[in-house]
Design a protein around this motif. Sequence first.
Motif, PDB file in Angstrom:
ATOM      1  N   LYS A  22      -1.386  -2.823 -13.101  1.00 30.67           N
ATOM      2  CA  LYS A  22      -0.212  -3.698 -13.248  1.00 30.67           C
ATOM      3  C   LYS A  22      -0.030  -4.595 -12.012  1.00 30.67           C
ATOM      4  O   LYS A  22      -0.003  -5.820 -12.139  1.00 30.67           O
ATOM      5  N   PRO A  23       0.106  -4.009 -10.804  1.00 32.02           N
ATOM      6  CA  PRO A  23       0.265  -4.915  -9.647  1.00 32.02           C
ATOM      7  C   PRO A  23      -0.921  -5.848  -9.430  1.00 32.02           C
ATOM      8  O   PRO A  23      -0.736  -7.003  -9.015  1.00 32.02           O
ATOM      9  N   LEU A  24      -2.126  -5.395  -9.739  1.00 31.71           N
ATOM     10  CA  LEU A  24      -3.281  -6.273  -9.506  1.00 31.71           C
ATOM     11  C   LEU A  24      -3.278  -7.465 -10.459  1.00 31.71           C
ATOM     12  O   LEU A  24      -3.665  -8.575 -10.090  1.00 31.71           O
ATOM     13  N   HIS A  25      -2.807  -7.251 -11.683  1.00 31.07           N
ATOM     14  CA  HIS A  25      -2.678  -8.385 -12.618  1.00 31.07           C
ATOM     15  C   HIS A  25      -1.638  -9.374 -12.108  1.00 31.07           C
ATOM     16  O   HIS A  25      -1.811 -10.601 -12.204  1.00 31.07           O
ATOM     17  N   ILE A  26      -0.541  -8.838 -11.564  1.00 26.07           N
ATOM     18  CA  ILE A  26       0.524  -9.711 -11.031  1.00 26.07           C
ATOM     19  C   ILE A  26      -0.026 -10.557  -9.878  1.00 26.07           C
ATOM     20  O   ILE A  26       0.207 -11.766  -9.787  1.00 26.07           O
ATOM     21  N   LEU A  27      -0.785  -9.910  -9.009  1.00 23.32           N
ATOM     22  CA  LEU A  27      -1.378 -10.623  -7.871  1.00 23.32           C
ATOM     23  C   LEU A  27      -2.376 -11.681  -8.352  1.00 23.32           C
ATOM     24  O   LEU A  27      -2.388 -12.819  -7.862  1.00 23.32           O
ATOM     25  N   LEU A  79       5.574  -1.051  -1.795  1.00 22.54           N
ATOM     26  CA  LEU A  79       6.185  -0.208  -2.840  1.00 22.54           C
ATOM     27  C   LEU A  79       5.290  -0.043  -4.061  1.00 22.54           C
ATOM     28  O   LEU A  79       5.275   1.017  -4.689  1.00 22.54           O
ATOM     29  N   GLU A  80       4.567  -1.087  -4.425  1.00 21.39           N
ATOM     30  CA  GLU A  80       3.831  -1.066  -5.700  1.00 21.39           C
ATOM     31  C   GLU A  80       2.366  -0.669  -5.563  1.00 21.39           C
ATOM     32  O   GLU A  80       1.736  -0.314  -6.556  1.00 21.39           O
ATOM     33  N   THR A  81       1.820  -0.797  -4.351  1.00 19.48           N
ATOM     34  CA  THR A  81       0.372  -0.553  -4.255  1.00 19.48           C
ATOM     35  C   THR A  81      -0.039   0.470  -3.193  1.00 19.48           C
ATOM     36  O   THR A  81      -1.070   1.104  -3.341  1.00 19.48           O
ATOM     37  N   GLU A  82       0.757   0.615  -2.107  1.00 23.37           N
ATOM     38  CA  GLU A  82       0.209   1.356  -0.963  1.00 23.37           C
ATOM     39  C   GLU A  82      -0.087   2.814  -1.279  1.00 23.37           C
ATOM     40  O   GLU A  82      -1.165   3.332  -0.962  1.00 23.37           O
ATOM     41  N   ALA A  83       0.871   3.496  -1.928  1.00 22.58           N
ATOM     42  CA  ALA A  83       0.675   4.931  -2.194  1.00 22.58           C
ATOM     43  C   ALA A  83      -0.520   5.137  -3.137  1.00 22.58           C
ATOM     44  O   ALA A  83      -1.317   6.068  -2.963  1.00 22.58           O
ATOM     45  N   LEU A  84      -0.640   4.257  -4.140  1.00 28.25           N
ATOM     46  CA  LEU A  84      -1.756   4.380  -5.094  1.00 28.25           C
ATOM     47  C   LEU A  84      -3.094   4.140  -4.393  1.00 28.25           C
ATOM     48  O   LEU A  84      -4.068   4.864  -4.611  1.00 28.25           O
ATOM     49  N   LEU A  85      -3.108   3.122  -3.529  1.00 27.93           N
ATOM     50  CA  LEU A  85      -4.363   2.834  -2.814  1.00 27.93           C
ATOM     51  C   LEU A  85      -4.722   3.974  -1.872  1.00 27.93           C
ATOM     52  O   LEU A  85      -5.897   4.304  -1.697  1.00 27.93           O
ATOM     53  N   PHE A  86      -3.711   4.590  -1.274  1.00 24.80           N
ATOM     54  CA  PHE A  86      -3.987   5.698  -0.354  1.00 24.80           C
ATOM     55  C   PHE A  86      -4.563   6.894  -1.117  1.00 24.80           C
ATOM     56  O   PHE A  86      -5.509   7.546  -0.662  1.00 24.80           O
ATOM     57  N   ASP A  87      -4.006   7.128  -2.283  1.00 28.39           N
ATOM     58  CA  ASP A  87      -4.516   8.225  -3.128  1.00 28.39           C
ATOM     59  C   ASP A  87      -5.982   7.962  -3.508  1.00 28.39           C
ATOM     60  O   ASP A  87      -6.827   8.861  -3.462  1.00 28.39           O
ATOM     61  N   LEU A  88      -6.232   6.713  -3.886  1.00 25.87           N
ATOM     62  CA  LEU A  88      -7.600   6.321  -4.252  1.00 25.87           C
ATOM     63  C   LEU A  88      -8.549   6.518  -3.066  1.00 25.87           C
ATOM     64  O   LEU A  88      -9.644   7.094  -3.200  1.00 25.87           O
ATOM     65  N   LEU A  89      -8.092   6.075  -1.904  1.00 28.05           N
ATOM     66  CA  LEU A  89      -8.919   6.180  -0.694  1.00 28.05           C
ATOM     67  C   LEU A  89      -9.197   7.647  -0.353  1.00 28.05           C
ATOM     68  O   LEU A  89     -10.328   8.026  -0.039  1.00 28.05           O
ATOM     69  N   LEU A  90      -8.152   8.464  -0.458  1.00 26.52           N
ATOM     70  CA  LEU A  90      -8.331   9.892  -0.158  1.00 26.52           C
ATOM     71  C   LEU A  90      -9.387  10.507  -1.060  1.00 26.52           C
ATOM     72  O   LEU A  90     -10.312  11.170  -0.603  1.00 26.52           O
ATOM     73  N   HIS A  91      -9.236  10.260  -2.376  1.00 28.90           N
ATOM     74  CA  HIS A  91     -10.090  10.967  -3.344  1.00 28.90           C
ATOM     75  C   HIS A  91     -11.436  10.285  -3.604  1.00 28.90           C
ATOM     76  O   HIS A  91     -12.271  10.837  -4.299  1.00 28.90           O
TER      77      HIS A  91
END
Length: 203
Positions: free
Chosen positions: A134-139, A99-111
């Motif tokens: 935000k999620p990376l700081h939490i991790l 929920l917190e990272t996958e869509a953002l990472l996919f966007d990053l990977l695409l572009h």
Amino acid sequence: MLTLYGNPRSRAMRCMWMLEEVGQPYQLIEKSVRADDLQTAEYRKLNPNARIPTLVDGDLVLWESMAINLYLAQKYDGPMRAGPEVYGLAAQWSFWAMLETEALLFDLLLHRALLPEFTRDASHAERAELLLGKPLHILDDALARQGYLAGPDFTVADLNVAGILAWGKMAKLDLSVYPRVREWLDRCMARPAYKRVRELARA
Ligand SMILES: N[C@@H](CCC(=O)N[C@@H](CS)C(=O)NCC(=O)O)C(=O)O
């Protein structure tokens, strides 16, 4: 025998990685992401989403990569077996990562990597990298407390989250401000089981 539908260059990689860690024999039925491979009546009976991966274990048919891995962690004895606490933490981290990272990472990977260069938009990549903060700081904070996400040992919690964050590596996500995430991800991706699946992806 366990049967997995997918290919190692897709989200099925996460389940292949888990199957390799668990050490159970399985057969891979190669499916690409092309419509002519997935949009068939036969495959849609197994997975109505017409997506990969799908796992078949006897009468049980499962889709969703994270759910498949959580199932395997409950079913099989060995170092990847998850008792109730580890299972709970693994479910927490798996839902969170999706929920917190996958869509953002996919966007990053695409572009940054997947789209042909002339259709990439640097502002999409910048936005995704910013929002991933935000999620990376939490991790990073979670990893300050212990070596892995559900305790001192590598578990399905790490595999599921690292299986998603591996996209960050491919997208040259700058992890220098999250040193514990960088070191943990390197440790996860150095595992022989992960490397075997990456070899299959390159073959
Ligand atoms: N949330 C699902 C996503 C599955 C998914 O989107 N798989 C992609 C391949 S990586 C797919 O099958 N795409 C084909 C399509 O959407 O038509 C999971 O994690 O298993």
